[in-house]
Design a protein around this motif. Sequence first.
Motif, PDB file in Angstrom:
ATOM      1  N   CYS A 100      79.780  88.327  14.940  1.00  0.00           N
ATOM      2  CA  CYS A 100      79.469  89.666  15.345  1.00  0.00           C
ATOM      3  C   CYS A 100      78.596  89.650  16.508  1.00  0.00           C
ATOM      4  CB  CYS A 100      78.794  90.422  14.070  1.00  0.00           C
ATOM      5  SG  CYS A 100      78.491  92.200  14.418  1.00  0.00           S
ATOM      6  N   GLU A 101      78.847  90.435  17.508  1.00  0.00           N
ATOM      7  CA  GLU A 101      77.950  90.772  18.641  1.00  0.00           C
ATOM      8  C   GLU A 101      77.586  92.042  18.789  1.00  0.00           C
ATOM      9  OE1 GLU A 101      80.384  89.658  22.387  1.00  0.00           O
ATOM     10  OE2 GLU A 101      80.769  87.586  21.461  1.00  0.00           O
ATOM     11  N   ALA A 102      78.152  93.120  17.960  1.00  0.00           N
ATOM     12  CA  ALA A 102      77.628  94.401  18.115  1.00  0.00           C
ATOM     13  C   ALA A 102      77.779  95.245  16.653  1.00  0.00           C
ATOM     14  CB  ALA A 102      78.341  95.238  19.088  1.00  0.00           C
ATOM     15  N   PHE A 103      76.720  95.861  16.348  1.00  0.00           N
ATOM     16  CA  PHE A 103      76.840  96.766  15.266  1.00  0.00           C
ATOM     17  C   PHE A 103      76.300  98.097  15.374  1.00  0.00           C
ATOM     18  CE2 PHE A 103      75.289  98.539  11.138  1.00  0.00           C
ATOM     19  CZ  PHE A 103      76.375  98.299  10.468  1.00  0.00           C
ATOM     20  N   CYS A 104      77.223  99.175  14.812  1.00  0.00           N
ATOM     21  CA  CYS A 104      76.766 100.353  14.972  1.00  0.00           C
ATOM     22  C   CYS A 104      76.934 100.946  13.594  1.00  0.00           C
ATOM     23  CB  CYS A 104      77.542 101.170  15.806  1.00  0.00           C
ATOM     24  SG  CYS A 104      77.462 102.972  16.080  1.00  0.00           S
ATOM     25  N   LEU A 127      72.488  96.577  18.887  1.00  0.00           N
ATOM     26  CA  LEU A 127      72.285  97.138  17.408  1.00  0.00           C
ATOM     27  C   LEU A 127      72.048  98.470  17.614  1.00  0.00           C
ATOM     28  CD1 LEU A 127      71.648  96.679  14.528  1.00  0.00           C
ATOM     29  CD2 LEU A 127      69.325  96.197  15.034  1.00  0.00           C
ATOM     30  N   ARG A 128      72.798  99.338  16.746  1.00  0.00           N
ATOM     31  CA  ARG A 128      72.493 101.066  16.893  1.00  0.00           C
ATOM     32  C   ARG A 128      72.632 101.356  15.475  1.00  0.00           C
ATOM     33  NH1 ARG A 128      77.577 103.387  19.608  1.00  0.00           N
ATOM     34  NH2 ARG A 128      76.356 105.308  19.592  1.00  0.00           N
ATOM     35  N   LEU A 129      71.479 101.833  15.276  1.00  0.00           N
ATOM     36  CA  LEU A 129      71.101 102.463  13.827  1.00  0.00           C
ATOM     37  C   LEU A 129      70.962 103.993  14.009  1.00  0.00           C
ATOM     38  CD1 LEU A 129      68.293  99.981  12.758  1.00  0.00           C
ATOM     39  CD2 LEU A 129      70.809  99.932  12.324  1.00  0.00           C
ATOM     40  N   ILE A 130      71.641 104.821  13.289  1.00  0.00           N
ATOM     41  CA  ILE A 130      71.708 106.167  13.345  1.00  0.00           C
ATOM     42  C   ILE A 130      71.548 106.798  11.966  1.00  0.00           C
ATOM     43  CG2 ILE A 130      72.965 108.300  14.185  1.00  0.00           C
ATOM     44  CD1 ILE A 130      74.709 106.354  15.684  1.00  0.00           C
ATOM     45  N   SER A 131      70.682 107.508  11.730  1.00  0.00           N
ATOM     46  CA  SER A 131      70.187 108.019  10.505  1.00  0.00           C
ATOM     47  C   SER A 131      70.126 107.184   9.311  1.00  0.00           C
ATOM     48  CB  SER A 131      71.298 109.133  10.208  1.00  0.00           C
ATOM     49  OG  SER A 131      71.354 110.257  11.165  1.00  0.00           O
ATOM     50  N   CYS A 132      69.525 106.087   9.597  1.00  0.00           N
ATOM     51  CA  CYS A 132      69.525 104.911   8.604  1.00  0.00           C
ATOM     52  C   CYS A 132      67.885 105.033   7.840  1.00  0.00           C
ATOM     53  CB  CYS A 132      69.564 103.715   9.084  1.00  0.00           C
ATOM     54  SG  CYS A 132      71.360 103.454   9.844  1.00  0.00           S
ATOM     55  N   ASP A 133      67.591 105.913   6.960  1.00  0.00           N
ATOM     56  CA  ASP A 133      66.229 106.191   6.497  1.00  0.00           C
ATOM     57  C   ASP A 133      65.871 104.948   5.906  1.00  0.00           C
ATOM     58  OD1 ASP A 133      66.195 108.525   7.713  1.00  0.00           O
ATOM     59  OD2 ASP A 133      66.950 109.769   6.030  1.00  0.00           O
ATOM     60  N   GLY A 134      66.848 103.879   5.241  1.00  0.00           N
ATOM     61  CA  GLY A 134      66.296 103.095   4.328  1.00  0.00           C
ATOM     62  C   GLY A 134      65.722 101.887   5.547  1.00  0.00           C
ATOM     63  N   VAL A 135      65.697 102.062   6.756  1.00  0.00           N
ATOM     64  CA  VAL A 135      65.212 100.913   7.684  1.00  0.00           C
ATOM     65  C   VAL A 135      63.941 101.142   7.876  1.00  0.00           C
ATOM     66  CG1 VAL A 135      65.312 100.129  10.032  1.00  0.00           C
ATOM     67  CG2 VAL A 135      67.419 100.425   8.504  1.00  0.00           C
ATOM     68  N   THR A 136      63.060 100.424   7.948  1.00  0.00           N
ATOM     69  CA  THR A 136      61.457 100.590   8.417  1.00  0.00           C
ATOM     70  C   THR A 136      61.072  99.790   9.266  1.00  0.00           C
ATOM     71  OG1 THR A 136      60.496  99.006   6.543  1.00  0.00           O
ATOM     72  CG2 THR A 136      60.936 101.221   5.797  1.00  0.00           C
ATOM     73  N   ASP A 137      59.947  99.923   9.917  1.00  0.00           N
ATOM     74  CA  ASP A 137      59.153  99.339  11.071  1.00  0.00           C
ATOM     75  C   ASP A 137      59.240  97.679  10.426  1.00  0.00           C
ATOM     76  OD1 ASP A 137      58.737 101.020  12.886  1.00  0.00           O
ATOM     77  OD2 ASP A 137      57.133 101.813  11.722  1.00  0.00           O
ATOM     78  N   VAL A 138      58.850  97.525   9.162  1.00  0.00           N
ATOM     79  CA  VAL A 138      58.684  96.020   8.718  1.00  0.00           C
ATOM     80  C   VAL A 138      59.918  95.290   8.882  1.00  0.00           C
ATOM     81  CG1 VAL A 138      58.147  94.593   6.717  1.00  0.00           C
ATOM     82  CG2 VAL A 138      56.580  96.618   7.350  1.00  0.00           C
ATOM     83  N   GLY A 139      61.180  96.000   8.288  1.00  0.00           N
ATOM     84  CA  GLY A 139      62.467  95.331   8.213  1.00  0.00           C
ATOM     85  C   GLY A 139      62.838  95.048   9.640  1.00  0.00           C
ATOM     86  N   LEU A 140      62.626  95.980  10.676  1.00  0.00           N
ATOM     87  CA  LEU A 140      63.301  95.921  11.713  1.00  0.00           C
ATOM     88  C   LEU A 140      62.439  94.688  12.488  1.00  0.00           C
ATOM     89  CD1 LEU A 140      65.291  97.030  13.875  1.00  0.00           C
ATOM     90  CD2 LEU A 140      63.403  98.678  14.577  1.00  0.00           C
ATOM     91  N   ILE A 141      61.253  94.841  12.444  1.00  0.00           N
ATOM     92  CA  ILE A 141      60.451  93.650  13.035  1.00  0.00           C
ATOM     93  C   ILE A 141      60.963  92.329  12.681  1.00  0.00           C
ATOM     94  CG2 ILE A 141      58.077  92.611  13.347  1.00  0.00           C
ATOM     95  CD1 ILE A 141      57.032  95.392  13.455  1.00  0.00           C
ATOM     96  N   GLU A 142      60.965  92.041  11.259  1.00  0.00           N
ATOM     97  CA  GLU A 142      61.577  90.897  10.788  1.00  0.00           C
ATOM     98  C   GLU A 142      62.841  90.673  11.327  1.00  0.00           C
ATOM     99  OE1 GLU A 142      59.753  88.616   8.943  1.00  0.00           O
ATOM    100  OE2 GLU A 142      58.222  89.819   9.490  1.00  0.00           O
ATOM    101  N   ALA A 143      63.793  91.351  11.440  1.00  0.00           N
ATOM    102  CA  ALA A 143      65.211  91.052  11.668  1.00  0.00           C
ATOM    103  C   ALA A 143      65.405  90.855  13.291  1.00  0.00           C
ATOM    104  CB  ALA A 143      65.979  92.201  11.505  1.00  0.00           C
ATOM    105  N   VAL A 144      64.777  91.566  14.256  1.00  0.00           N
ATOM    106  CA  VAL A 144      64.522  91.278  15.707  1.00  0.00           C
ATOM    107  C   VAL A 144      63.999  89.966  16.043  1.00  0.00           C
ATOM    108  CG1 VAL A 144      64.779  93.682  16.176  1.00  0.00           C
ATOM    109  CG2 VAL A 144      62.466  92.550  15.964  1.00  0.00           C
ATOM    110  N   LYS A 145      63.208  89.308  15.021  1.00  0.00           N
ATOM    111  CA  LYS A 145      62.624  87.947  15.350  1.00  0.00           C
ATOM    112  C   LYS A 145      63.575  87.121  15.445  1.00  0.00           C
ATOM    113  CE  LYS A 145      58.026  88.704  13.617  1.00  0.00           C
ATOM    114  NZ  LYS A 145      57.105  88.510  12.545  1.00  0.00           N
TER     115      LYS A 145
END
Length: 333
Positions: A100-104, A127-145
């Motif tokens: 997978c190279e792109a996720f929307c 990576l495109r996240l739209i109206s994803c209220d279940g995503v938080t700063d903590v989860g996003l930071i851990e993922a992008v690492k």
Amino acid sequence: MPSRRPGGRQRSRRSHRRKAEERDWADGLPMDALLAILGRLDHIDVLMAAELVSRSWRRAARDEPTLWRRITMRGHEGIATKLNRCGMACEAVRRSARRCEAFCGEFAGDDGFLIYLSEQAPCLKSLRLISCDGVTDVGLIEAVKELTLLEELEISLCDNVGDSTEYETLGDVCPQLKHFIQRKSHFNVRDSNYAKDIRAIASMRGLRSVQLFGYPLDNEDLEIILDNCLNLESLDIRHCFNVEMDETLLAKCNRIKILKLPDDPTDDCDFQFGSPLRTYVARTWSCCSCCFFRHSDSDDDNDSDFYREPSRYEEDLDKYDRVLPYSMRTFLK
């Protein structure tokens, strides 16, 4: 001697043969053509309906990782409550077999999914996240690492994301990031929690396009971005009504090829946006209660199919409940 008319049994066999031929047309398609057809569908449609057409369609949907190289899962909030969209997103990423190279995802992501995505999609570039209220700063930071190849990031209407620490982390762990998009659900003229965000965004010096839609930045903030992101080719600050475009800013924007200013029209948009939270009395402007936005395609390649229209599977949701295989019914809430 008069000829005999075909009997009822013969007519039945011919009718059955014609129906069989009509059913088998899909199985006769070459794999390239079949993947081209499936590739034009929203991946929710592929998961819930396309693989029911025939055996060859089912094999393509389940066993062809190239179909899941660029995943798009769009929809509406009302339908999202009836589907386990995070589970479907995990299944879609699993079928990509780490390609997978792109996720929307719209209403299709939380912190758990992002961690799974970072583990199963090491080549992710968009990576495109739209109206994803279940995503938080903590989860996003851990993922992008773990997503060090990321070139494009969009965060739209994600109310639990938007910490300056997150942006600073992005600049450090994603050196190839070229396109950054953040869209607020409402323009708020008095929002004072963004000053650090602006400096953190400006620290991403490799950015080629920036969109801050409905963001409360002002002239000084915009100058910081322009002075630090010297490779910037596209800038969209529509609905950023705190910005007053003076001669200084216009001069700095001369080098930008695509420029969209706060009061520019939004006729080309397909993204729902709410009316401002507070009226800005310092200047006169008008805003409709909702407008729409469409992200322009990346100029790196011709993968414009990634930015498709929203799925139309919603109209047939009851049908899926009846015909969906038992193994897929876990996606219905």
